[in-house]
Design an enzyme around this catalytic site. Structure first.
Site, PDB file in Angstrom:
ATOM      1  N   HIS A 121       0.843  -1.199   0.001  1.00  0.00           N
ATOM      2  CA  HIS A 121       0.079  -0.101  -0.094  1.00  0.00           C
ATOM      3  C   HIS A 121       0.990   1.238  -0.102  1.00  0.00           C
ATOM      4  CE1 HIS A 121      -3.090  -2.814   0.822  1.00  0.00           C
ATOM      5  NE2 HIS A 121      -2.886  -2.977   2.191  1.00  0.00           N
ATOM      6  N   ASP A 169       3.854  -8.369   0.558  1.00  0.00           N
ATOM      7  CA  ASP A 169       4.390  -9.409   1.579  1.00  0.00           C
ATOM      8  C   ASP A 169       3.425 -10.451   2.142  1.00  0.00           C
ATOM      9  OD1 ASP A 169       2.663  -7.747   2.658  1.00  0.00           O
ATOM     10  OD2 ASP A 169       3.982  -6.775   4.438  1.00  0.00           O
TER      11      ASP A 169
END
Length: 498
Positions: free
Chosen positions: A82, A240
């Site tokens: 993000h 991730d």
């Protein structure tokens, strides 16, 4: 022997794994970097820190490697999701990166709903408008830093910027792009409607590739600085959590993972984009091509324990802090903790709520507080598991990775609260291992990620739920669920004093 590198660009540090073709970690180097908190709710980093620390880690690794450098065949990446990195037309950084845990964009999230409506947003992006996502950050810069926005030629996510600096090539990939609110998740393309509605030109959106795609070789400059070969192949990598799923073997239907790092994640594999969770959990593209995953997030999971340690036990090691917590009874002698110290995401998309200890009295010890923090984090993650179950998913076993997988007492707490078997893998590296697996698959060491997982991953031990503990925790969980309803307005009102 062939080798690959997995680079995990985390929130507080970059970790580099050198893994051989049998899945054994030959070397591991980690380098930390600071967060920048200029104001309450702000969280930024200087992207040059990511680059410099990664180069340092790679150089340290190659200097101690006694094998043939040319046998390091590929490198790939996992990265914090993000975050917003803005580049100008010269591909230079315009401002600090705004990170996933930055909560300044409540106004911009509401603007997204006002312009598009929640139903259409979910139809396109599969996700609600939350402060951590990338589009609200772009809109914040557009509104508050017009000069910076006017200079912006490209936006990148953190690990994509790092990869660009190591290769000179600009790309994004689907698993990370899914967390921007600009991707049509099902169609796997940047959404024209999202871009046009919010004034983001398609030129700002980087070319999209799959996580396992070859995107170039290490640049000559990178090779010279690190000691690696410029023939080393570079593969796109993934978010991730997508890489954590790969590194935990969550590669087929019915597989679920729990990761307790800075944030906490419960993630489950989805073979298609057809399910509808009404935005209650995230729905992202997997690092495995043409697959997806659903995910619930606790914003301050391991961060809650780090905060407690730094504030009340700075001189202690984590091992010392958590020692003896297994002897504290369920419910921490009547003490309950909610881990909302950075706001919350699942199931309460609320940037204003704050954490609390409920039930404190003078008999409580530090160990009671530590046990309460561990239980509170796990209760928060259980909120996501309950959403999965309420929507028809069966969750019988869960692979646990991250900090929560390092302590046996905490693994048993997870088994009892989740009412599921908890599996600990021999390797607890999660995202870094997932990145290494993408590099091994991309380098044709394995024909598929599933084949790679059979070699790279194995179970270390399991923890089964204890029925009497499950019953106690189910009762305590009902009390935990009441705390948000009773405190969120108080948290909002206290905001003017923060």
């Amino acid at each position: 022997m062939k080798y690959v590198l997995g680079i995990d660009l985390g929130t507080s540090a970059v970790k580099v794994l050198l893994v051989n073709q049998e899945g054994e970690i030959e070397q591991e180097v980690s380098k930390s970097y600071p967060l920048i908190h200029e104001k309450s709710g702000y969280s930024e980093q200087n992207p040059e820190e990511w680059v410099n620390k990664t180069l340092e880690a790679l150089k340290e690794l190659t200097e101690s490697f006694d094998g043939d450098i040319d046998k390091i065949e590929g490198v790939s990446f996992a990265g914090q999701m993000h975050g917003l990195v803005l580049l100008d037309s010269n591909q230079d950084i315009i401002r600090n990166a705004i990170l996933w845990n930055d909560t300044r964009t409540t106004k911009q999230c509401q603007h997204i709903y006002d312009e598009l409506g929640e139903k259409k947003l979910l139809a396109i992006t599969k996700n609600p408008a939350l402060e951590g996502f990338t589009l609200p950050k772009l809109l914040w810069v557009k509104e508050n830093e017009a000069e910076n926005f006017s200079k912006a030629a490209t936006f990148l996510l953190p690990k994509d910027y790092l990869r660009f600096r190591l290769t000179g090539k600009i790309h994004s990939e689907f698993s990370d792009a899914a967390g921007t609110l600009l991707l049509d998740v099902a169609e796997q393309t940047w959404s024209n409607e999202m871009c046009e509605t919010f004034g983001i030109t398609k030129d700002m959106c980087p070319e999209l590739v799959h996580s396992g795609d070859f995107v170039g070789n290490l640049s000559e400059e990178t090779a010279q600085v690190t000691g690696l070969s410029s023939s080393t192949k570079v593969f796109a990598g993934g978010a991730d959590n997508a890489c954590g799923a790969i590194g935990s073997g969550v590669l087929s239907e019915g597989k679920t993972m729990c990761s307790i790092g800075t944030s906490g994640v419960v993630l489950s594999y989805e073979p298609s984009a057809d399910l509808d969770f009404e935005g209650k959990v995230h729905y992202f593209n997997h690092g495995k091509a043409d697959a997806f995953y659903t995910m619930g997030v606790t914003l301050a999971a391991g961060h809650s324990l780090n905060w407690f340690k730094d504030t009340f036990a700075a001189e202690e090691s984590f091992e010392s802090l958590m020692e003896g917590t297994e002897e504290i009874p369920i419910g921490a002698n009547g003490l309950l903790f909610t881990p909302y110290i950075s706001g919350e995401r699942t199931p309460h998309a609320d940037a204003n709520v704050r954490g609390s200890f409920i039930g404190m009295d003078s008999s409580h010890t530090k160990k009671d507080f530590v046990r309460a923090v561990m239980e509170g984090i796990t209760f928060s993650l259980n909120d996501s598991i309950e959403i999965f179950r309420e929507n028809g998913k069966t969750v019988k076993s869960i692979v646990s990775i991250g900090g929560g997988a390092k302590n046996k007492a905490w693994l048993q707490i997870q088994a009892d609260i989740f009412n599921a078997q908890i599996i600990r893998l021999s390797s607890e590296q999660g995202p870094g291992m997932g990145a290494a697996m993408l590099a091994a698959y991309g380098s044709d060491i394995f024909a598929s990620l599933d084949e790679c997982a059979q070699t790279f991953l194995s179970e270390k031990d399991t923890f089964d739920p204890i029925p009497k503990n499950v019953e106690k925790y189910q009762n305590l969980y009902q009390l935990y669920r009441q705390v948000y309803q009773q405190t969120h307005e108080l948290s909002r009102s206290l905001g003017e004093f923060r």
